[in-house]
Design a protein around this motif. Structure first.
Motif, short mmCIF file in Angstrom:
data_model
loop_
_atom_site.label_atom_id
_atom_site.label_comp_id
_atom_site.label_asym_id
_atom_site.label_seq_id
_atom_site.Cartn_x
_atom_site.Cartn_y
_atom_site.Cartn_z
N MET A 258 72.72 23.96 -18.96
CA MET A 258 72.61 22.67 -19.64
C MET A 258 73.93 22.21 -20.25
SD MET A 258 69.65 21.58 -19.07
CE MET A 258 69.69 20.17 -20.17
N ASN A 259 74.80 23.14 -20.59
CA ASN A 259 76.09 22.75 -21.15
C ASN A 259 76.97 22.16 -20.05
OD1 ASN A 259 75.43 23.69 -23.74
ND2 ASN A 259 76.09 25.77 -23.21
N PRO A 260 77.60 21.01 -20.30
CA PRO A 260 78.44 20.38 -19.27
C PRO A 260 79.60 21.28 -18.87
CG PRO A 260 78.00 18.85 -21.08
CD PRO A 260 77.53 20.20 -21.53
N PHE A 261 79.99 21.18 -17.61
CA PHE A 261 81.17 21.90 -17.15
C PHE A 261 82.42 21.23 -17.71
CE2 PHE A 261 78.05 23.01 -13.81
CZ PHE A 261 78.13 24.39 -13.90
N GLU A 262 83.55 21.87 -17.50
CA GLU A 262 84.80 21.34 -18.05
C GLU A 262 85.15 19.97 -17.48
OE1 GLU A 262 88.13 23.94 -17.98
OE2 GLU A 262 86.95 25.72 -18.42
N SER A 263 84.81 19.74 -16.20
CA SER A 263 85.28 18.54 -15.51
C SER A 263 84.22 17.46 -15.34
CB SER A 263 85.83 18.91 -14.13
OG SER A 263 86.82 19.92 -14.24
N PHE A 264 82.95 17.82 -15.39
CA PHE A 264 81.91 16.82 -15.17
C PHE A 264 80.61 17.24 -15.85
CE2 PHE A 264 81.27 19.90 -11.81
CZ PHE A 264 79.90 19.95 -11.63
N ASP A 265 79.74 16.26 -16.04
CA ASP A 265 78.42 16.49 -16.64
C ASP A 265 77.40 16.56 -15.51
OD1 ASP A 265 75.88 16.21 -17.83
OD2 ASP A 265 76.76 15.25 -19.59
N GLN A 266 76.87 17.74 -15.27
CA GLN A 266 75.98 17.93 -14.12
C GLN A 266 74.66 17.17 -14.26
OE1 GLN A 266 77.09 20.18 -16.21
NE2 GLN A 266 75.62 21.80 -16.68
N VAL A 267 74.20 16.93 -15.49
CA VAL A 267 72.94 16.19 -15.67
C VAL A 267 73.14 14.72 -15.27
CG1 VAL A 267 71.20 15.44 -17.33
CG2 VAL A 267 72.16 17.76 -17.48
N GLN A 268 74.25 14.13 -15.70
CA GLN A 268 74.55 12.75 -15.30
C GLN A 268 74.70 12.64 -13.79
OE1 GLN A 268 77.91 11.16 -17.39
NE2 GLN A 268 76.98 11.39 -19.42
N GLU A 269 75.37 13.62 -13.19
CA GLU A 269 75.55 13.59 -11.74
C GLU A 269 74.21 13.69 -11.02
OE1 GLU A 269 78.56 13.10 -10.09
OE2 GLU A 269 79.15 12.63 -12.14
N PHE A 270 73.32 14.52 -11.54
CA PHE A 270 72.00 14.67 -10.93
C PHE A 270 71.23 13.35 -10.97
CE2 PHE A 270 67.44 15.41 -11.48
CZ PHE A 270 67.14 16.14 -10.35
N LYS A 299 87.65 7.74 -18.50
CA LYS A 299 88.93 7.08 -18.78
C LYS A 299 90.07 7.82 -18.09
CE LYS A 299 87.58 5.12 -23.25
NZ LYS A 299 87.89 5.05 -24.71
N GLU A 300 89.95 9.12 -18.04
CA GLU A 300 90.97 9.95 -17.38
C GLU A 300 90.26 11.03 -16.57
OE1 GLU A 300 94.92 12.64 -18.48
OE2 GLU A 300 93.93 11.43 -20.01
N VAL A 301 90.36 10.93 -15.26
CA VAL A 301 89.70 11.90 -14.39
C VAL A 301 90.48 13.21 -14.42
CG1 VAL A 301 88.96 12.39 -12.02
CG2 VAL A 301 88.88 10.05 -12.91
N PRO A 302 89.81 14.34 -14.63
CA PRO A 302 90.50 15.64 -14.64
C PRO A 302 91.30 15.86 -13.36
CG PRO A 302 88.25 15.89 -15.43
CD PRO A 302 88.37 14.48 -14.93
#
Length: 343
Positions: A258-270, A299-302
């Motif tokens: 459930m905790n977002p990864f460093e580069s993206f939020d997996q829940v939002q992506e799902f 605002k700034e893509v990893p």
């Protein structure tokens, strides 16, 4: 292109020009597309018309072919021109995917390991395998690049694997295989010219789930594996997401992470990828306005989502495509292509 009765051929004046000729039932024909390609002047030493890539009168293939090229179309309205160029020192391989439906092209330069330099030139050309709207670029023992031709803007939406992870399980040598492309098949097919057998190439949901569940490698930040996770997640949700059992496994993975990864939020992506697939299946043209990924809103893509380690990528926008005849514009060209396909 047997489905749409179109013929593609190259001609050279000042530059290489790829022409597409449309044939009609009235026994007439016209040129409907011209595309300028940046190729070396001495790209092709010989030109032969052969059956399924095999010349019965000259079974020995030339090792002087520095360029390999293929054109793929898809029922969803995509058209890709794929070609590879091997530099003479055998240390670098360049392959380019021209996405005519997106009015852009992607050129990739990959450094090959020095211990493979003894291989013949013909063994160092990759296979281009169409699977749905993905193009697999496969060079045995080196890399596998699963390119998303529908959403090519960011490299993190395409899966790149190298090293020990690269194995298609081919029972034949890739140099003896040729691609059999039909638009109505979701999987790619390879014909073994030596053995006469046909192999199917499909994306494996089991392997993609393993990528999702894999932990970060030792001494390696999780952001290093984030691009692969993101690409695998979108492939599972958008390309294979109509399988309820598969979707349930993805939800279980989300509940465990459930905790977002460093580069993206997996829940939002799902959420976004699932909505994209549902709406896209009902209306093909909505992909231009639907949000595909939350990455575009950052605002700034990893940096790790914008590059592939060991690979140099160059993007060219607004490629020189000239639509002719009845297809005076891109919209007419694709509607004509769709009409011919559905007949």
């Amino acid at each position: 292109d047997g489905h749409t009765q179109r013929l593609y051929y190259l001609t050279l004046k000042e530059k290489f020009l790829l022409r597409c000729v449309q044939f009609y039932l009235t026994h007439t024909w016209e040129t409907v597309l011209e595309l300028t390609l940046e190729l070396p002047v001495n790209s092709f030493h010989t030109v032969k018309f052969v059956n399924l890539g095999f010349d019965h009168f000259n079974a020995e293939k030339s090792d002087k072919d520095l360029i390999r090229m293929q054109v793929f179309t898809n029922q969803i309205g995509s058209m890709c021109v794929c070609y590879s160029q091997l530099l003479k020192d055998k240390q670098d391989l360049i392959y380019k995917i021209v996405l005519i439906h997106k009015d852009c092209s992607k050129k990739f330069k990959v450094s090959l390991s020095s211990d493979k330099s003894s291989q013949k030139l013909s063994q160092l050309h990759p296979l281009f395998i169409p699977i749905g709207y993905y193009i697999l670029v496969y060079l045995q023992g080196h890399f596998l690049h699963c390119i998303n031709t529908r959403q090519p803007e960011l490299l993190c939406h395409s899966l790149f694997l190298a090293g020990d992870e690269v194995n298609l399980g081919l029972q034949c040598e890739p140099v003896t295989a040729t691609v059999l492309h039909t638009e109505d098949r979701p999987s790619g097919q390879l014909l073994d010219l030596a053995g006469g057998t046909i192999h199917s190439a499909e994306l494996s949901p089991v392997f993609l789930l393993q990528i999702l569940r894999s932990d970060a490698r030792p001494r390696c930040p999780s952001s290093k594996s984030d691009p692969q996770r993101l690409a695998a997640l979108h492939c599972l949700l958008v390309y294979m997401g109509d399988d309820p059992n598969l979707e349930l496994k993805i939800i279980e993975w989300l509940c465990d992470n459930m905790n977002p990864f460093e580069s993206f939020d997996q829940v939002q992506e799902f959420i976004l990828a699932s909505l994209y697939r549902i709406v896209y299946e009902k209306c093909l043209s909505l992909d231009k306005v639907l949000p595909y990924s939350s990455i575009f809103e950052k605002k700034e893509v990893p940096v790790c989502l914008l590059e592939i380690p060991g690979v140099v990528c160059t993007t060219e926008l607004h490629i020189e495509t000239d639509f002719k005849g009845k297809a005076r514009g891109a919209q007419r060209f694709w509607s004509e292509l769709q009409w011919n396909t559905e007949k």
